[in-house]
Structures are given as C-alpha cells and as structure tokens.
Design a protein around this motif. Structure first.
Motif, mmCIF file in Angstrom:
data_model
loop_
_atom_site.group_PDB
_atom_site.id
_atom_site.type_symbol
_atom_site.label_atom_id
_atom_site.label_comp_id
_atom_site.label_asym_id
_atom_site.label_seq_id
_atom_site.Cartn_x
_atom_site.Cartn_y
_atom_site.Cartn_z
ATOM 1 N N GLN A 1 -49.665 13.272 39.664
ATOM 2 C CA GLN A 1 -48.405 13.470 38.943
ATOM 3 C C GLN A 1 -48.072 12.244 38.093
ATOM 4 O OE1 GLN A 1 -45.113 15.382 41.250
ATOM 5 N NE2 GLN A 1 -46.590 15.376 42.930
ATOM 6 N N VAL A 2 -48.347 11.062 38.630
ATOM 7 C CA VAL A 2 -48.139 9.832 37.857
ATOM 8 C C VAL A 2 -49.043 9.828 36.628
ATOM 9 C CG1 VAL A 2 -48.449 7.323 37.890
ATOM 10 C CG2 VAL A 2 -47.344 8.475 39.818
ATOM 11 N N SER B 1 -50.191 12.370 35.076
ATOM 12 C CA SER B 1 -49.678 13.360 34.135
ATOM 13 C C SER B 1 -48.518 12.800 33.319
ATOM 14 C CB SER B 1 -49.229 14.614 34.894
ATOM 15 O OG SER B 1 -48.712 15.581 34.008
ATOM 16 N N ILE B 2 -47.646 12.033 33.965
ATOM 17 C CA ILE B 2 -46.521 11.409 33.264
ATOM 18 C C ILE B 2 -47.029 10.406 32.230
ATOM 19 C CG2 ILE B 2 -44.557 9.841 33.556
ATOM 20 C CD1 ILE B 2 -44.109 11.193 36.303
ATOM 21 N N ARG C 1 -46.648 10.661 28.023
ATOM 22 C CA ARG C 1 -45.954 9.655 27.214
ATOM 23 C C ARG C 1 -46.827 9.145 26.077
ATOM 24 N NH1 ARG C 1 -42.870 4.154 29.344
ATOM 25 N NH2 ARG C 1 -42.428 3.318 27.264
ATOM 26 N N ALA D 1 -43.395 5.284 35.942
ATOM 27 C CA ALA D 1 -43.971 6.605 36.200
ATOM 28 C C ALA D 1 -43.955 6.920 37.690
ATOM 29 C CB ALA D 1 -45.399 6.665 35.655
ATOM 30 N N ARG E 1 -40.498 7.969 39.040
ATOM 31 C CA ARG E 1 -40.094 9.346 38.770
ATOM 32 C C ARG E 1 -40.630 10.314 39.819
ATOM 33 N NH1 ARG E 1 -41.463 10.750 32.648
ATOM 34 N NH2 ARG E 1 -40.880 12.808 33.464
ATOM 35 N N VAL E 2 -41.761 9.959 40.423
ATOM 36 C CA VAL E 2 -42.379 10.836 41.424
ATOM 37 C C VAL E 2 -41.970 10.430 42.835
ATOM 38 C CG1 VAL E 2 -44.566 11.731 42.320
ATOM 39 C CG2 VAL E 2 -44.348 11.183 39.885
#
Length: 227
Positions: free
Chosen positions: A156-157, A159-160, A164, A210, A213-214
């Motif tokens: 997920q990190v 992907s962030i 960006r 990042a 956010r997760v």
C-alpha cells in the motif's frame, strides 16, 4: 516528452544537453553523488559510441580511468545498473571485454529536478514534444505500479509512492524492500549503499508520509544497504 537519438545534424547539441544535465545533477548532490556521476561522465566522454549506444570497455581499463581498484569498479557499475542507467549488452568473455548500453532516456528522467537550474530554455527544449520521426525515442509513459494487497502495508505504501510520482517510484522506490516493521519504526533495504544513502538523504520524509497514511503508528523510517 521525447528524446531524439543523439545522431545527425543536432547530435552535438543534444550531447551537450545530456552532459549538462548530468553535471548539474552531480553538483546539486553530495560528494558521493558527485564522484559517481563524474565517473559515468568519464566513460561517456572517453569510450561511449553514441551512434551505436555501446560502451565497450573492460573492468581493468575502467579502473585506470577512474584511478580506483577493480572492486570499486564492480560496485559502481552495479550501482549504475540498479539505477537503470547502464545495462550489459554483451558480457565479457575470454579475450573480449564487456559491452554496455547506456539508457540516456532514464538518465534524463532522473535528472529532471535540475533542469530549471540550467535555465528555462533548457527546460522548455527538453520538455517539448518533437515531431514524430524515425530516430526519436519517446520517454516512458506512466510506469506500471505495484500490485496492492489489502492487508500488506508495504504494498500500500508503494502504491501511494507510485501514485504521487510514477517516474520517481520507478527509478528509486520500487527497488526497496521492507525488512522490519515494529515499535513504530520501519527498516527498508536498498540494493546498494549508494541507493540507500541517496534515498535516506532525499526522500525519507516522503516515505514516512506514505507510511503514516497506511499505519499512523510509524514514526521513523530507516534505510539500509543490502551489501
């Protein structure tokens, strides 16, 4: 955005542009980046065949050009391969040195951050689209992002980070792996010391943002080298 092949009528100007981008990119970094970029510039200016995109040279000769031992040559060339700047076109064999290719497109992508420093004319010239001709190589479009697993924090990190800045992710972040995550701290591993130091210096804050956010419990990010 397109990059013309450095041959023909405008070859000299384009070669100067590429070397200018590399030079300013080196000067904008620390002493480790400066030394590393100076080494690849030395290879380009002394041994690189622009027309055929071939760098035909042995490790012993590189060590003489760089005034270092062959172990340093091996490590530095590995760093360039990790960056995507150099690939082996034909490996060395008995009585024959290795032949490398230099990815000028990737070099220009990675040096975009310093284009404004060189000047607005340079930035405009390198950013504008050229008329489609046979010797024009288009820059890569948005790189394909990582596969995301719902319960996998690191994916997920990634992907962030990809969302960006896809090109930055493709050049740097996608080479990282998560080694440990515990007690509010994360340890990431880069393939080389050069990459670990560079990412730690430039983008630790972006990695932490990042992660936050997760997993908001993450407060620190460390980057280590695999070697």
């Amino acid at each position: 955005m397109q990059l013309a092949k450095p041959v023909g009528r405008n070859a000299a100007a384009l070669k100067y542009d590429i070397l200018s981008a590399l030079t300013i990119y080196a000067l904008s970094g620390d002493k480790h980046r400066q030394r590393s970029i100076l080494r690849i510039i030395a290879l380009i200016t002394t041994r690189y065949n622009w027309r055929n995109n071939e760098l035909s040279i042995g490790r012993e000769e590189i060590s003489r050009l760089w005034a270092v031992n062959e172990r340093t040559v091996k490590r530095e060339m590995a760093n360039f391969r990790v960056l995507g700047w150099v690939t082996v076109k034909r490996p060395a064999a008995r009585g024959r040195v290795a032949v490398y290719e230099i990815d000028l497109k990737q070099i220009m992508i990675d040096t975009q951050e310093v284009w404004p420093i060189i000047g607005p004319d340079f930035q405009t010239r390198m950013s504008e689209d050229s008329e489609p001709v046979t010797n024009v190589v288009p820059f890569a479009t948005k790189p394909v992002g990582p596969e995301v697993a719902a319960e996998d924090v690191w994916s997920q990190v990634q992907s962030i980070l990809h969302g960006r800045d896809p090109e930055l992710w493709a050049s740097w972040f996608r080479h990282l792996s998560e080694a440990e995550r515990a007690g509010g701290s994360v340890t990431l591993v880069a393939p080389s010391r050069f990459m670990a130091d560079y990412i730690a210096q430039k983008w630790t804050a972006r990695l932490l943002a990042a992660y936050s956010r997760v997993d908001p419990s993450i407060r620190t990010v460390r980057i280590e080298a695999a070697d």
